[in-house]
Design an enzyme around this catalytic site. Structure first.
Site, PDB file in Angstrom:
ATOM      1  N   ARG A   1      -7.714 -17.146  10.335  1.00  0.00           N
ATOM      2  CA  ARG A   1      -8.405 -17.348  11.614  1.00  0.00           C
ATOM      3  C   ARG A   1      -9.696 -18.141  11.455  1.00  0.00           C
ATOM      4  O   ARG A   1     -10.443 -17.897  10.515  1.00  0.00           O
ATOM      5  CB  ARG A   1      -8.813 -15.986  12.206  1.00  0.00           C
ATOM      6  CG  ARG A   1      -7.679 -15.153  12.619  1.00  0.00           C
ATOM      7  CD  ARG A   1      -8.184 -14.071  13.574  1.00  0.00           C
ATOM      8  NE  ARG A   1      -7.123 -13.082  13.697  1.00  0.00           N
ATOM      9  CZ  ARG A   1      -7.202 -11.856  13.238  1.00  0.00           C
ATOM     10  NH1 ARG A   1      -8.295 -11.424  12.648  1.00  0.00           N
ATOM     11  NH2 ARG A   1      -6.185 -11.039  13.393  1.00  0.00           N
TER      12      ARG A   1
ATOM     13  N   ARG B   1      -4.844  -1.043  -4.271  1.00  0.00           N
ATOM     14  CA  ARG B   1      -5.900  -0.730  -3.304  1.00  0.00           C
ATOM     15  C   ARG B   1      -6.342   0.723  -3.413  1.00  0.00           C
ATOM     16  O   ARG B   1      -5.641   1.554  -3.983  1.00  0.00           O
ATOM     17  CB  ARG B   1      -5.454  -1.050  -1.880  1.00  0.00           C
ATOM     18  CG  ARG B   1      -4.116  -0.472  -1.493  1.00  0.00           C
ATOM     19  CD  ARG B   1      -3.674  -1.031  -0.132  1.00  0.00           C
ATOM     20  NE  ARG B   1      -2.332  -0.580   0.186  1.00  0.00           N
ATOM     21  CZ  ARG B   1      -1.631  -0.957   1.243  1.00  0.00           C
ATOM     22  NH1 ARG B   1      -2.152  -1.789   2.106  1.00  0.00           N
ATOM     23  NH2 ARG B   1      -0.419  -0.508   1.451  1.00  0.00           N
TER      24      ARG B   1
ATOM     25  N   ASP C   1       8.045  -1.590  10.676  1.00  0.00           N
ATOM     26  CA  ASP C   1       6.774  -0.938  10.990  1.00  0.00           C
ATOM     27  C   ASP C   1       7.071   0.219  11.935  1.00  0.00           C
ATOM     28  O   ASP C   1       8.150   0.289  12.526  1.00  0.00           O
ATOM     29  CB  ASP C   1       5.823  -1.943  11.660  1.00  0.00           C
ATOM     30  CG  ASP C   1       4.986  -2.695  10.622  1.00  0.00           C
ATOM     31  OD1 ASP C   1       4.774  -2.151   9.523  1.00  0.00           O
ATOM     32  OD2 ASP C   1       4.554  -3.816  10.919  1.00  0.00           O
TER      33      ASP C   1
HETATM   34  P1  FAD Z   1      11.290   7.907   6.922  1.00  0.00           P
HETATM   35  O1  FAD Z   1       9.909   8.180   7.394  1.00  0.00           O
HETATM   36  O2  FAD Z   1      11.465   7.495   5.506  1.00  0.00           O
HETATM   37  O3  FAD Z   1      12.174   9.206   7.209  1.00  0.00           O
HETATM   38  C1  FAD Z   1      13.428   9.445   6.602  1.00  0.00           C
HETATM   39  C2  FAD Z   1      13.521  10.925   6.315  1.00  0.00           C
HETATM   40  O4  FAD Z   1      14.865  11.232   5.883  1.00  0.00           O
HETATM   41  C3  FAD Z   1      12.600  11.401   5.193  1.00  0.00           C
HETATM   42  O5  FAD Z   1      11.808  12.473   5.639  1.00  0.00           O
HETATM   43  C4  FAD Z   1      13.570  11.833   4.083  1.00  0.00           C
HETATM   44  O6  FAD Z   1      13.084  12.933   3.337  1.00  0.00           O
HETATM   45  C5  FAD Z   1      14.797  12.208   4.880  1.00  0.00           C
HETATM   46  N1  FAD Z   1      16.037  12.143   4.096  1.00  0.00           N
HETATM   47  C6  FAD Z   1      16.459  11.116   3.327  1.00  0.00           C
HETATM   48  N2  FAD Z   1      17.649  11.425   2.746  1.00  0.00           N
HETATM   49  C7  FAD Z   1      17.963  12.670   3.162  1.00  0.00           C
HETATM   50  C8  FAD Z   1      19.055  13.554   2.897  1.00  0.00           C
HETATM   51  N3  FAD Z   1      20.053  13.192   2.066  1.00  0.00           N
HETATM   52  N4  FAD Z   1      19.051  14.774   3.462  1.00  0.00           N
HETATM   53  C9  FAD Z   1      18.054  15.164   4.282  1.00  0.00           C
HETATM   54  N5  FAD Z   1      16.982  14.363   4.578  1.00  0.00           N
HETATM   55  C10 FAD Z   1      16.945  13.140   4.020  1.00  0.00           C
HETATM   56  N6  FAD Z   1       4.165   1.046   9.416  1.00  0.00           N
HETATM   57  C11 FAD Z   1       3.199   0.719  10.308  1.00  0.00           C
HETATM   58  O7  FAD Z   1       3.495   0.519  11.489  1.00  0.00           O
HETATM   59  N7  FAD Z   1       1.879   0.636   9.917  1.00  0.00           N
HETATM   60  C12 FAD Z   1       1.481   0.856   8.643  1.00  0.00           C
HETATM   61  O8  FAD Z   1       0.282   0.768   8.331  1.00  0.00           O
HETATM   62  C13 FAD Z   1       2.488   1.191   7.673  1.00  0.00           C
HETATM   63  N8  FAD Z   1       2.143   1.413   6.397  1.00  0.00           N
HETATM   64  C14 FAD Z   1       3.112   1.712   5.504  1.00  0.00           C
HETATM   65  C15 FAD Z   1       2.720   1.923   4.186  1.00  0.00           C
HETATM   66  C16 FAD Z   1       3.661   2.227   3.227  1.00  0.00           C
HETATM   67  C17 FAD Z   1       3.223   2.458   1.822  1.00  0.00           C
HETATM   68  C18 FAD Z   1       5.039   2.300   3.596  1.00  0.00           C
HETATM   69  C19 FAD Z   1       6.085   2.599   2.561  1.00  0.00           C
HETATM   70  C20 FAD Z   1       5.432   2.110   4.914  1.00  0.00           C
HETATM   71  C21 FAD Z   1       4.481   1.808   5.874  1.00  0.00           C
HETATM   72  N9  FAD Z   1       4.832   1.625   7.213  1.00  0.00           N
HETATM   73  C22 FAD Z   1       3.855   1.285   8.123  1.00  0.00           C
HETATM   74  C23 FAD Z   1       6.233   1.805   7.685  1.00  0.00           C
HETATM   75  C24 FAD Z   1       6.543   3.246   8.165  1.00  0.00           C
HETATM   76  O9  FAD Z   1       6.349   4.145   7.103  1.00  0.00           O
HETATM   77  C25 FAD Z   1       7.996   3.327   8.674  1.00  0.00           C
HETATM   78  O10 FAD Z   1       8.159   2.466   9.778  1.00  0.00           O
HETATM   79  C26 FAD Z   1       8.471   4.722   9.134  1.00  0.00           C
HETATM   80  O11 FAD Z   1       8.007   5.741   8.315  1.00  0.00           O
HETATM   81  C27 FAD Z   1       9.993   4.742   9.149  1.00  0.00           C
HETATM   82  O12 FAD Z   1      10.488   5.963   9.670  1.00  0.00           O
HETATM   83  P2  FAD Z   1      11.967   6.425   9.349  1.00  0.00           P
HETATM   84  O13 FAD Z   1      12.217   7.638  10.176  1.00  0.00           O
HETATM   85  O14 FAD Z   1      12.900   5.304   9.477  1.00  0.00           O
HETATM   86  O15 FAD Z   1      11.986   6.772   7.783  1.00  0.00           O
HETATM   87  N1  UDP Z   2      -1.897 -10.243   0.324  1.00  0.00           N
HETATM   88  C1  UDP Z   2      -2.769 -10.796  -0.579  1.00  0.00           C
HETATM   89  N2  UDP Z   2      -4.018 -10.264  -0.702  1.00  0.00           N
HETATM   90  C2  UDP Z   2      -4.424  -9.205   0.030  1.00  0.00           C
HETATM   91  C3  UDP Z   2      -3.525  -8.647   0.968  1.00  0.00           C
HETATM   92  C4  UDP Z   2      -2.253  -9.191   1.082  1.00  0.00           C
HETATM   93  O1  UDP Z   2      -2.419 -11.737  -1.274  1.00  0.00           O
HETATM   94  O2  UDP Z   2      -5.561  -8.755  -0.139  1.00  0.00           O
HETATM   95  C5  UDP Z   2      -0.536 -10.842   0.396  1.00  0.00           C
HETATM   96  C6  UDP Z   2       0.459 -10.156  -0.519  1.00  0.00           C
HETATM   97  O3  UDP Z   2       1.336 -11.141  -1.018  1.00  0.00           O
HETATM   98  C7  UDP Z   2       1.214  -9.243   0.408  1.00  0.00           C
HETATM   99  C8  UDP Z   2       1.260 -10.068   1.679  1.00  0.00           C
HETATM  100  O4  UDP Z   2      -0.001 -10.731   1.706  1.00  0.00           O
HETATM  101  O5  UDP Z   2       2.493  -8.948  -0.093  1.00  0.00           O
HETATM  102  C9  UDP Z   2       1.450  -9.271   2.935  1.00  0.00           C
HETATM  103  O6  UDP Z   2       0.382  -8.352   3.068  1.00  0.00           O
HETATM  104  P1  UDP Z   2       0.515  -7.043   3.907  1.00  0.00           P
HETATM  105  O7  UDP Z   2      -0.802  -6.376   3.966  1.00  0.00           O
HETATM  106  O8  UDP Z   2       1.239  -7.369   5.152  1.00  0.00           O
HETATM  107  O9  UDP Z   2       1.482  -6.220   2.964  1.00  0.00           O
HETATM  108  P2  UDP Z   2       1.722  -4.678   2.840  1.00  0.00           P
HETATM  109  O10 UDP Z   2       0.751  -4.206   1.832  1.00  0.00           O
HETATM  110  O11 UDP Z   2       1.528  -4.074   4.200  1.00  0.00           O
HETATM  111  O12 UDP Z   2       3.123  -4.687   2.378  1.00  0.00           O
END
Ligand code: FAD
Ligand code: UDP
Length: 363
Positions: free
Chosen positions: A173, A277, A347
């Site tokens: 930006r 992080r 997400d």
């Molecule tokens: P899950 O939350 O994974 O739920 C699936 C469930 O099924 C789990 O509780 C699991 O235990 C259960 N399960 C699996 N297999 C079985 C089985 N055999 N028997 C019984 N239960 C089972 N999204 C955002 O919008 N903003 C963010 O900032 C963001 N940050 C994230 C950061 C990280 C590190 C990660 C990994 C994801 C992030 N996301 C974020 C994405 C977000 O976590 C997902 O969109 C959301 O959790 C998905 O929900 P779900 O119900 O599909 O899956």
């Molecule tokens: N990224 C980077 N520096 C930062 C943050 C992000 O280079 O400080 C890059 C990195 O390649 C990452 C991508 O931007 O995979 C997307 O970032 P985002 O925060 O969307 O990824 P998340 O951590 O949520 O998967």
């Protein structure tokens, strides 16, 4: 006999459960974990809601989804504005006028743009990989300090072997705006995500520590339909081979101080330290507790049995996923949904929208 067995109490399962109950259906929810809410699970430590599976910031441009979640929690005014720490120098993210000013001393958008343009020319043809894409977007200075080390830690591969599209979702930006997201709505549910999901599941029978795949026969007798949100390949006993993921490792620590880093998210953008992080959880809810809880997040290679976090979007895994989806379509009375059930990076707002769409089709 229940109308629905919902396998997994994450957001996808919780939306299906809530909507089915609203329509007068009976629902049994199981989860193999010892808690509800899937990956958005928050746990209270020292009076602070700790995001146990990584920082979760709710952001969306979808008015319907935003209004939908308001039923279950009040959201605060948190705006994600991460800081990047490169060898002790700190910069604002995403890349914006504050970042450029700290890096180059530029004041106006014209000065910043001229600086970026003077470095973009290094890439002469269409970017073929993440390194070329990053340099052609923001120039080599930013690539070296804020992108290269972080990306290589996060993906475990060199930037010139990674696809260009990964970096395209980061905003660049020419305004002094540190908001990491472009979405219209943003916030954190006050009281944590677990309370939000608990409210969504209210009225359902919930059984924790139950693995569907280990109790398939007996559970099939419990309900007429199954909503399965576990891993797609595991449902079919990995018969076509395992789908791959990128995993994460979290190290959480309670510190006897009020404020550790002054911000919820600080990215470490050099190759060292090894973590990508540090999250200081209290800042998501503007906490004033006497203690603080921090989590160092490490990216990790995934092997079968590890917690799956990010699907790997390469050709090999995508074509395997397609073959599993063909099997899934033939499975009578079972809906596959969510990030594991569809092997898709979703997400939170997208997973809710997808679940609501499914409700429209089946309820
Ligand atoms: P899950 O939350 O994974 O739920 C699936 C469930 O099924 C789990 O509780 C699991 O235990 C259960 N399960 C699996 N297999 C079985 C089985 N055999 N028997 C019984 N239960 C089972 N999204 C955002 O919008 N903003 C963010 O900032 C963001 N940050 C994230 C950061 C990280 C590190 C990660 C990994 C994801 C992030 N996301 C974020 C994405 C977000 O976590 C997902 O969109 C959301 O959790 C998905 O929900 P779900 O119900 O599909 O899956
Ligand atoms: N990224 C980077 N520096 C930062 C943050 C992000 O280079 O400080 C890059 C990195 O390649 C990452 C991508 O931007 O995979 C997307 O970032 P985002 O925060 O969307 O990824 P998340 O951590 O949520 O998967």
């Amino acid at each position: 006999m229940y109308d629905y067995l919902v396998v997994g109490s994450g957001l996808y399962g919780a939306v299906l459960t809530h909507e089915a109950l609203k329509k007068g259906k009976s629902v049994l929810v199981i989860d193999k974990r010892s808690h509800i809410a899937g990956n958005v699970y928050t746990e209270r430590m020292e009076g602070i809601n700790v995001h146990k599976y990584g920082a979760h910031i709710f952001h969306t441009s979808g008015k319907k989804v935003w209004e939908y979640v308001q039923q279950f929690a009040e959201f605060n005014h948190y705006i994600n504005s991460p800081i990047a720490n490169y060898k002790g120098e700190v910069y604002n993210l995403p890349f914006n006028m504050n970042t450029f000013s700290k890096l180059w001393g530029t004041i106006t958008p014209q000065e910043a743009l001229a600086k970026i343009q003077s470095q973009q020319g290094e890439i002469k043809k269409d970017p073929q990989n993440l390194e070329e894409q990053a340099i052609s977007l923001v120039g080599r200075d930013i690539y070296n300090k804020l992108i290269k080390g972080y990306t290589e830690k996060q993906w475990g591969r060199s930037c010139n072997e990674l696809p260009a599209f990964i970096i395209k979702r980061l905003p660049v930006r020419l305004t002094y705006d540190n908001n990491y997201f472009n979405d219209f709505y943003q916030g954190i549910p006050i009281g944590g995500y677990t309370a939000l999901v608990d409210k969504m599941l209210s009225g359902a029978k919930i059984c924790l520590n139950v693995d569907y795949l280990k109790n398939r026969e007996s559970l099939c007798l419990e309900a007429r339909n199954v909503i399965y949100t576990g891993p797609l390949d595991a449902y079919f006993n990995y018969s076509l081979g395992p789908l791959e993921y990128r995993s994460l490792r979290f190290e959480t620590e309670v510190l006897p101080i009020v404020n550790y880093q002054g911000n919820a998210v600080v990215n470490y953008t050099d190759r060292t330290p090894a973590f990508t992080r540090i999250i200081e959880h209290k800042h998501f809810e503007f906490g004033t507790q006497p203690q603080t809880v921090i989590t160092r997040e490490y990216s990790a290679e995934w092997k079968p049995g590890d917690e799956p976090y990010y699907p790997v979007n390469d050709e090999k895994n995508m074509s395997l996923c397609k073959r599993y989806k063909e099997l899934a379509q033939k499975e009578k009375g079972v809906i596959f949904g969510g990030r594991l059930g569809e092997y898709k990076y979703y997400d939170m707002d997208k997973v809710i929208a997808s679940a609501l769409n499914m409700c429209k089709k089946i309820l």
